[in-house]
Design a protein around this motif. Structure first.
Motif, PDB file in Angstrom:
ATOM      1  N   VAL A 167       8.286  31.063   5.164  1.00 16.72           N
ATOM      2  CA  VAL A 167       8.862  29.808   5.895  1.00 16.72           C
ATOM      3  C   VAL A 167       9.909  29.402   5.085  1.00 16.72           C
ATOM      4  O   VAL A 167      10.957  29.177   5.803  1.00 16.72           O
ATOM      5  CB  VAL A 167       7.795  29.091   6.057  1.00 16.72           C
ATOM      6  CG1 VAL A 167       8.238  27.690   6.715  1.00 16.72           C
ATOM      7  CG2 VAL A 167       6.573  29.495   7.125  1.00 16.72           C
ATOM      8  N   ASP A 168       9.862  29.047   3.857  1.00 19.10           N
ATOM      9  CA  ASP A 168      10.954  28.705   3.148  1.00 19.10           C
ATOM     10  C   ASP A 168      12.087  29.482   2.846  1.00 19.10           C
ATOM     11  O   ASP A 168      13.434  28.976   3.171  1.00 19.10           O
ATOM     12  CB  ASP A 168      10.409  28.354   1.606  1.00 19.10           C
ATOM     13  CG  ASP A 168       9.312  27.023   1.629  1.00 19.10           C
ATOM     14  OD1 ASP A 168       9.140  26.342   2.560  1.00 19.10           O
ATOM     15  OD2 ASP A 168       8.626  27.150   0.590  1.00 19.10           O
ATOM     16  N   ALA A 169      12.010  30.766   2.864  1.00 16.90           N
ATOM     17  CA  ALA A 169      12.951  31.669   3.014  1.00 16.90           C
ATOM     18  C   ALA A 169      13.617  31.706   4.360  1.00 16.90           C
ATOM     19  O   ALA A 169      14.877  31.580   4.167  1.00 16.90           O
ATOM     20  CB  ALA A 169      12.459  33.081   2.473  1.00 16.90           C
ATOM     21  N   GLU A 170      12.888  31.610   5.205  1.00 21.65           N
ATOM     22  CA  GLU A 170      13.662  31.565   6.834  1.00 21.65           C
ATOM     23  C   GLU A 170      14.451  30.235   6.870  1.00 21.65           C
ATOM     24  O   GLU A 170      15.446  30.426   7.282  1.00 21.65           O
ATOM     25  CB  GLU A 170      12.440  31.530   7.825  1.00 21.65           C
ATOM     26  CG  GLU A 170      12.921  31.462   9.101  1.00 21.65           C
ATOM     27  CD  GLU A 170      11.743  31.555  10.208  1.00 21.65           C
ATOM     28  OE1 GLU A 170      12.001  32.054  11.436  1.00 21.65           O
ATOM     29  OE2 GLU A 170      10.604  31.487   9.890  1.00 21.65           O
ATOM     30  N   ALA A 171      13.819  29.249   6.293  1.00 22.59           N
ATOM     31  CA  ALA A 171      14.546  27.806   6.394  1.00 22.59           C
ATOM     32  C   ALA A 171      15.973  28.111   5.580  1.00 22.59           C
ATOM     33  O   ALA A 171      17.113  27.476   5.785  1.00 22.59           O
ATOM     34  CB  ALA A 171      13.754  26.655   5.928  1.00 22.59           C
ATOM     35  N   ARG A 172      15.825  28.682   4.258  1.00 22.64           N
ATOM     36  CA  ARG A 172      17.162  28.857   3.589  1.00 22.64           C
ATOM     37  C   ARG A 172      17.943  29.649   4.284  1.00 22.64           C
ATOM     38  O   ARG A 172      19.336  29.378   4.004  1.00 22.64           O
ATOM     39  CB  ARG A 172      16.761  29.185   2.009  1.00 22.64           C
ATOM     40  CG  ARG A 172      16.107  28.346   1.321  1.00 22.64           C
ATOM     41  CD  ARG A 172      16.092  28.697  -0.226  1.00 22.64           C
ATOM     42  NE  ARG A 172      15.236  29.819  -0.399  1.00 22.64           N
ATOM     43  CZ  ARG A 172      13.915  29.731  -0.657  1.00 22.64           C
ATOM     44  NH1 ARG A 172      13.253  28.462  -0.800  1.00 22.64           N
ATOM     45  NH2 ARG A 172      13.188  30.867  -0.851  1.00 22.64           N
ATOM     46  N   LEU A 173      17.383  30.812   4.741  1.00 21.51           N
ATOM     47  CA  LEU A 173      18.452  31.706   5.621  1.00 21.51           C
ATOM     48  C   LEU A 173      18.988  30.970   6.571  1.00 21.51           C
ATOM     49  O   LEU A 173      20.403  31.160   6.760  1.00 21.51           O
ATOM     50  CB  LEU A 173      17.672  32.929   5.919  1.00 21.51           C
ATOM     51  CG  LEU A 173      18.439  34.100   6.766  1.00 21.51           C
ATOM     52  CD1 LEU A 173      19.412  34.656   6.085  1.00 21.51           C
ATOM     53  CD2 LEU A 173      17.706  35.143   7.252  1.00 21.51           C
ATOM     54  N   SER A 242      21.464  18.532   6.304  1.00 20.12           N
ATOM     55  CA  SER A 242      20.136  18.284   6.494  1.00 20.12           C
ATOM     56  C   SER A 242      19.286  18.232   5.307  1.00 20.12           C
ATOM     57  O   SER A 242      18.145  18.160   5.244  1.00 20.12           O
ATOM     58  CB  SER A 242      19.395  19.217   7.671  1.00 20.12           C
ATOM     59  OG  SER A 242      19.852  20.425   7.024  1.00 20.12           O
ATOM     60  N   THR A 243      19.736  18.973   4.207  1.00 22.21           N
ATOM     61  CA  THR A 243      18.833  18.688   2.811  1.00 22.21           C
ATOM     62  C   THR A 243      18.826  17.598   2.082  1.00 22.21           C
ATOM     63  O   THR A 243      18.488  17.594   0.925  1.00 22.21           O
ATOM     64  CB  THR A 243      19.334  20.096   2.021  1.00 22.21           C
ATOM     65  OG1 THR A 243      20.517  19.747   1.658  1.00 22.21           O
ATOM     66  CG2 THR A 243      19.111  21.548   3.172  1.00 22.21           C
ATOM     67  N   GLY A 244      19.716  16.682   2.581  1.00 26.68           N
ATOM     68  CA  GLY A 244      19.666  15.255   1.930  1.00 26.68           C
ATOM     69  C   GLY A 244      20.814  15.560   0.565  1.00 26.68           C
ATOM     70  O   GLY A 244      20.784  14.777  -0.047  1.00 26.68           O
ATOM     71  N   GLU A 245      21.683  16.588   0.948  1.00 26.63           N
ATOM     72  CA  GLU A 245      22.977  16.715  -0.073  1.00 26.63           C
ATOM     73  C   GLU A 245      24.276  16.391   0.681  1.00 26.63           C
ATOM     74  O   GLU A 245      24.501  16.246   1.777  1.00 26.63           O
ATOM     75  CB  GLU A 245      22.973  17.978  -0.598  1.00 26.63           C
ATOM     76  CG  GLU A 245      21.595  18.304  -1.592  1.00 26.63           C
ATOM     77  CD  GLU A 245      21.915  19.614  -2.279  1.00 26.63           C
ATOM     78  OE1 GLU A 245      22.449  20.450  -1.822  1.00 26.63           O
ATOM     79  OE2 GLU A 245      20.970  19.824  -3.318  1.00 26.63           O
ATOM     80  N   ALA A 246      25.333  15.889  -0.304  1.00 29.32           N
ATOM     81  CA  ALA A 246      26.473  15.475   0.126  1.00 29.32           C
ATOM     82  C   ALA A 246      27.308  16.468  -0.827  1.00 29.32           C
ATOM     83  O   ALA A 246      27.329  16.614  -1.945  1.00 29.32           O
ATOM     84  CB  ALA A 246      26.810  14.168   0.140  1.00 29.32           C
ATOM     85  N   ASP A 247      28.630  16.916  -0.349  1.00 27.03           N
ATOM     86  CA  ASP A 247      29.415  17.679  -1.098  1.00 27.03           C
ATOM     87  C   ASP A 247      30.467  16.702  -1.679  1.00 27.03           C
ATOM     88  O   ASP A 247      31.316  15.986  -0.787  1.00 27.03           O
ATOM     89  CB  ASP A 247      30.312  18.871  -0.155  1.00 27.03           C
ATOM     90  CG  ASP A 247      31.309  19.585  -0.771  1.00 27.03           C
ATOM     91  OD1 ASP A 247      31.477  19.565  -2.037  1.00 27.03           O
ATOM     92  OD2 ASP A 247      31.610  20.438  -0.232  1.00 27.03           O
TER      93      ASP A 247
END
Length: 374
Positions: A167-173, A242-247
């Motif tokens: 499931v985690d791999a699917e979300a990252r993909l 959506s991961t809570g990160e900013a560039d």
């Protein structure tokens, strides 16, 4: 089709295959049962529930607690029924239970639905039911029973762990595909704008500077709009994801102008949103100092660097510089721009600030924030 779908299909195939195996054993042993008819009844219940479970689990909307609890209850009930159907001496001798490995299907579905923790809980319930068979028959657990308990626990934990990884791999993909699509769209937009609007603005800026007078002001405004438009293209889709990160690269590039040059790495610099915003605020405070103390026409250069240990942002200007004790004097007088707006923010992030200034040669403020700060 998601990575989780094959796991549910595998669990369904296992359930059907295990039912077939249980049917073979019941057919071979029913003559030795204390209640032969009970063996066929339990087998019929298993067959009916197998059909219901395969159908119900096929729809992700039905894979909630009611179905999971019912599945586990039916499996445990069929297992406990062995103590009533089979003879006590056969149970004590290590004969297989009525459902045999069929009960592991419920453990697998729990593991796929919620990971290794939920799989371990289901395995515990089935294990207690297995020990309950011997308790009701008045015999001690056999070695085959203990081996079955170990195998059920291993199946629940390992399958659950693998399911969460899938499931985690699917979300990252999915996130990688989304970012790639956004990058391609940004590049397409940048090409179209560069071939039209940006070139016109650059031409207006250059000709305005050549003509002077009112045209020079028009050229300056065109240059500022060109810088703002370039920053907008770079931040297409927003700096936060959506991961809570900013560039951080996007955040800083947005402040480029005719008098502020921003240099960043070619690739993104993702940071936790709070960290990125605090660094951006510190840079803006430094640029505000340049405008207030060096004049509106002063130039500033912002350089963003990234390495394995963290990020470094330096702000350099071509102003008159300052004496070595000026910051100390300003802080003593209550002017806390550098002390609080810059040093305070970076210090709260676990970083450090260094200020280098020579009278007549400008000032450079370097902000260093270590990696892993959230």
């Amino acid at each position: 089709m998601g990575f989780e779908v094959p796991l549910w299909r595998t669990a369904a195939v296992f359930r059907v295959a295990a039912l077939a195996y249980a049917a073979v054993l019941v057919t071979a042993n029913f003559a030795h049962y204390r209640h032969p008819l009970g063996g066929w009844i339990v087998l019929a219940v298993m067959a009916a529930w197998t059909a219901c479970a395969v159908y119900a689990y096929a729809d992700s909307g039905r894979r909630g607690w009611p179905l999971l609890v019912t599945d586990l209850s039916v499996a445990a009930g069929c297992l406990l029924a062995t103590a009533w159907v089979d003879a006590p001496d056969r149970i004590a001798g290590g004969s297989p239970t009525l459902p045999t490995v069929w009960v592991a299907a419920a453990v697998l579905t729990w593991a796929v639905s919620g990971g290794k923790g939920r799989g371990a809980v289901a395995a515990l319930v089935i294990s207690v039911a297995g020990l309950g068979v011997h308790k009701l028959a008045g015999s001690a657990p056999t070695q085959s029973t203990l081996n079955g308990i170990v195998l059920v626990f291993l199946a629940g934990v390992i399958v659950g762990h693998g399911a969460r990884l899938a499931v985690d791999a699917e979300a990252r993909l999915a996130r990688a595909i989304e970012l790639e699509a956004a990058t391609r769209e940004r590049e397409r937009l940048a090409r179209r704008i560069h071939d039209s609007v940006l070139q016109v603005l650059a031409l207006v800026q250059r000709r305005g500077s050549e003509f002077g007078g009112p045209a020079a002001e028009l050229g300056r405004l065109a240059g500022e709009q060109e810088s703002a438009l370039r920053a907008l293209i770079g931040s297409h889709g927003g700096p936060a994801d959506s991961t809570g990160e900013a560039d951080l690269r996007v955040l800083l590039t947005a402040h480029a102008s005719m008098t502020v040059t921003v240099a960043t790495p070619a690739s993104s610099v993702p940071l936790p949103v709070r960290t990125a915003r605090e660094i951006e605020a510190a840079v803006l405070a430094a640029l505000d100092n340049v405008r207030r103390h060096c004049g509106e026409g002063a130039r500033a250069w912002v350089l963003l660097e990234r390495d394995d240990d963290g990020v470094t942002v330096s702000v350099r200007d071509d102003g008159p510089g300052m004496s070595a004790d000026r910051l100390t004097t300003a802080e003593a007088d209550g002017r806390l721009g550098v002390a609080q707006s810059i040093r305070g923010r970076i210090r709260d992030l676990g970083g450090a600030v260094s200020v280098t200034s020579v009278p007549g040669e400008g000032t450079e403020i370097e902000m260093r924030v270590p990696a892993g700060v959230g």
